[in-house]
Design an enzyme around this catalytic site. Sequence first.
Site, PDB file in Angstrom:
ATOM      1  N   GLN A   1      -3.432  -3.474  -1.021  1.00 52.26           N
ATOM      2  CA  GLN A   1      -4.426  -4.211  -0.312  1.00 52.26           C
ATOM      3  C   GLN A   1      -4.095  -4.959   0.643  1.00 52.26           C
ATOM      4  O   GLN A   1      -3.090  -6.096   0.694  1.00 52.26           O
ATOM      5  CB  GLN A   1      -5.207  -4.999  -1.186  1.00 52.26           C
ATOM      6  CG  GLN A   1      -6.311  -5.691  -0.716  1.00 52.26           C
ATOM      7  CD  GLN A   1      -7.685  -4.449  -0.219  1.00 52.26           C
ATOM      8  OE1 GLN A   1      -7.740  -3.605  -0.936  1.00 52.26           O
ATOM      9  NE2 GLN A   1      -7.994  -4.989   0.626  1.00 52.26           N
TER      10      GLN A   1
ATOM     11  N   LYS B   1     -12.544  -0.449  -6.724  1.00 53.01           N
ATOM     12  CA  LYS B   1     -11.970   0.589  -6.882  1.00 53.01           C
ATOM     13  C   LYS B   1     -11.290   0.795  -8.078  1.00 53.01           C
ATOM     14  O   LYS B   1     -11.561   2.046  -8.798  1.00 53.01           O
ATOM     15  CB  LYS B   1     -10.546   0.627  -5.795  1.00 53.01           C
ATOM     16  CG  LYS B   1     -11.171   0.532  -4.336  1.00 53.01           C
ATOM     17  CD  LYS B   1     -10.108   0.330  -3.306  1.00 53.01           C
ATOM     18  CE  LYS B   1     -10.494   0.306  -2.054  1.00 53.01           C
ATOM     19  NZ  LYS B   1      -9.695  -0.249  -0.977  1.00 53.01           N
TER      20      LYS B   1
ATOM     21  N   ASP C   1      -4.499   6.445   0.567  1.00 50.72           N
ATOM     22  CA  ASP C   1      -5.651   6.404   1.713  1.00 50.72           C
ATOM     23  C   ASP C   1      -5.338   7.018   2.654  1.00 50.72           C
ATOM     24  O   ASP C   1      -5.951   6.972   3.533  1.00 50.72           O
ATOM     25  CB  ASP C   1      -5.106   4.723   1.997  1.00 50.72           C
ATOM     26  CG  ASP C   1      -6.052   3.772   1.506  1.00 50.72           C
ATOM     27  OD1 ASP C   1      -7.085   3.894   1.133  1.00 50.72           O
ATOM     28  OD2 ASP C   1      -5.510   2.363   1.524  1.00 50.72           O
TER      29      ASP C   1
END
Length: 283
Positions: A98, A54, A121
């Site tokens: 995460q 990412k 997200d």
Amino acid sequence: MAAELIDGKAIAQQVRAEVRDDVAAWVAAGHEPPGLATILVGDDPASAIYIAGKQKASAEVGIRGFDHRLPADTPHADVARLLHELNADPAVNGILLQLPTPPQVDGPALTEEIAPAKDVDGLSPFSTGLLLKARPGLRPCTPLGVLELLRRYDVELEGAEAVVIGRSDLVGKPLAALLLAANATVTVAHSRTRDLAAICRRADVLAVAVGRPELVRGDWVKEGAVVIDVGMNRTDAGLFGDVEFAAARDRARLITPVPGGVGPMTIAMLLRNTLSAAKAAHA
Ligand code: NAP
């Protein structure tokens, strides 16, 4: 005739190139570059690979990365403090924590503390509420990627029979909500659904997010349907989707391969969400 393949790899590259151009124009107009902060607690190798991917993708399009790595024994309160600092930092437009986190850190609870405007997200309860109300907001990346594929292949959703198999918070539920917002008639199937085959056979758009290799048999696919296979199943025999690909391809009009279909879209949409968050912060 075999279905045309939906080339997610190529579309994801296009989206990334568009984001790169848009970021350059945004910066040229005098703004700070968008910023994406990632938090990784501990050194789980798979998580480290995701985060690195990412961050690399962000750098390639001109998004500034803030890569926070914390030791595995970091207390919950310290992760929470960092998260709140990032919420308040104007250079940061998107925040990713995460998961999974080590046991002393309540990752899901912390995810809910990410400022809604930075929830790139799109998985927080607030973002979910905006999605269900069809109000502007940040949408979950994988389902958003599916909609982008359908849009770029000119798939008519208005009035279409869409069947989504899977009802996870990550994929199935938000995908169903996005299809509904696009005026499809949506059926959501799951592990307790009776006669899955019959439900699949009426789908103009069949989207499968289950995690069972080749669960959906080729003869469950309606002639001329569009098949979106979100599944990624690593087996001893290789990587398989949730759809029996070769047989389904013989009946479908358009189908995503695995790999190279939905998979590459997730990071592309994360980059786009980060840019959208930066623009919204200045609106
Ligand atoms: P998940 O949380 O495990 O959810 C699976 C869903 O499938 C559940 O709703 C479950 O029903 C349903 N299901 C399980 N067995 C079934 C059966 N026999 N018949 C009908 N429905 C069944 O999985 P997920 O996170 O949504 O992920 C699904 C797949 O997508 C996985 O292969 C994952 O690796 C892949 N994925 C890919 C990407 C990407 O390409 N970027 C991103 C995310 C996920 P119940 O609710 O009744 O248990």
